[in-house]
Design an enzyme around this catalytic site. Sequence first.
Site, PDB file in Angstrom:
ATOM      1  N   SER A  58       0.431  -1.430   0.165  1.00  0.00           N
ATOM      2  CA  SER A  58      -0.128   0.336  -0.232  1.00  0.00           C
ATOM      3  C   SER A  58       0.833   1.677  -0.164  1.00  0.00           C
ATOM      4  CB  SER A  58      -0.738  -0.077   1.069  1.00  0.00           C
ATOM      5  OG  SER A  58       0.213  -0.315   2.164  1.00  0.00           O
ATOM      6  N   ASP A 346      -3.081   8.171   8.330  1.00  0.00           N
ATOM      7  CA  ASP A 346      -4.008   7.141   8.894  1.00  0.00           C
ATOM      8  C   ASP A 346      -3.273   6.441   9.678  1.00  0.00           C
ATOM      9  OD1 ASP A 346      -2.797   5.260   6.820  1.00  0.00           O
ATOM     10  OD2 ASP A 346      -4.423   5.230   5.912  1.00  0.00           O
ATOM     11  N   HIS A 349      -0.277   4.990   6.877  1.00  0.00           N
ATOM     12  CA  HIS A 349       0.704   5.499   5.673  1.00  0.00           C
ATOM     13  C   HIS A 349       1.475   6.877   6.999  1.00  0.00           C
ATOM     14  CE1 HIS A 349      -1.953   2.054   4.621  1.00  0.00           C
ATOM     15  NE2 HIS A 349      -0.961   1.708   3.781  1.00  0.00           N
TER      16      HIS A 349
END
Length: 380
Positions: A58, A346, A349
């Site tokens: 991600s 978040d 990340h």
Amino acid sequence: MSLWDSHNKVAIHFTVGAMRNRSGMVSKFCAFLLAVIRLQTQVACSPLAPALYLFGDSLFDSGNNNLLPTLAKANYLPYGHDFPRGATGRFTNGRTVADFLAGFLGLPYPPPYLSFRTSGVITGLNFASGGCGILPETGSFSGKCLNLGDQVRLFESYAANDLPRLFKSSDEFFGNLTKSIFAFSIGSNDYLSNYLNPVLYNTSKTYKPQPFAQLLVASLSRRLERLYNVGARKFVVFEIGPIGCIPTIARKPNHDGVCDRGPNLLVSYFNQMLQLMLDNMTSSLVGSMFVLGRANGLGYDAVINPSRYGLTDSRNPCCTTWWNGTLPCIPLLIPCPDADKRFFWDGYHPTDAVSSIIASRCFSDTNFCSPVSIQDLVQI
């Protein structure tokens, strides 16, 4: 020198290296311009590399997971809050490290492979998939994602069946691959979602920390060698960051200090072995160069000493997340107004601001990306 992007309010630190010849001077001047001007702007300079191919999780994913049956998605606001195209599937407020690297190279953002449809000139593709890891089982509890083996197989198929059609000869095809950059950011989920999750996985019961790190590095090495056999020669592989400092770990009450030292120690074994593995591959694979991106030390220092990097908050997520700031963003809620001063977007990340620092350091600083920076790698 410090350059200020007034549109996004992101400080980009960029150093122009010694210019060894006239062609090198032109290339590096183009890179300088690209760092000053918005990365989306067309600049009349030749790209520094023909293509940028991305592999990982991600931290690099730009939308592949949008097309997969998985809970690991970021295709909703406030993700993309500061990105011109909004919520694209990037797990951050704006650009990823991969996006910044593409901009510094003078290339468009590599599109997600699963949504890519064109027969034109290829300047790169993004195979990264949120939630996945080096091991095939990592991330499976969230649904379907592309593990590193899947990503490499997709590239192998693409390089065998699609990419050669764009070139007049095999020499031109292989020349394009050997000059392209292959960048990787993967491995953190093998710890966060696998080794540190004994309810769903038994790896921590099967492997001690160092043998597990060796398992990951050996698997990664095999994937890198497969890409070398296809024609890749220039690799940039980032360390796993200080996962004990991310909110999903650090905000748990069962540790002392800003970061949980236990998970940080686990990934330190991986990072030490990674450096040795990359050095060995550069020595043994003719014509290759494997560059290590030292993201762990910089990430840890930025969390402990945020003011050194122009940050004011290195502990709390910018968006409102599920479960006390430790999980992904809650859809549609308005995030903090100062994302450019925050480390975390978040529970997992970094923000666009932190990604810009990492990418610019790797592009120009041989203390961060070694043995050569990316701006030197493209000249090799």
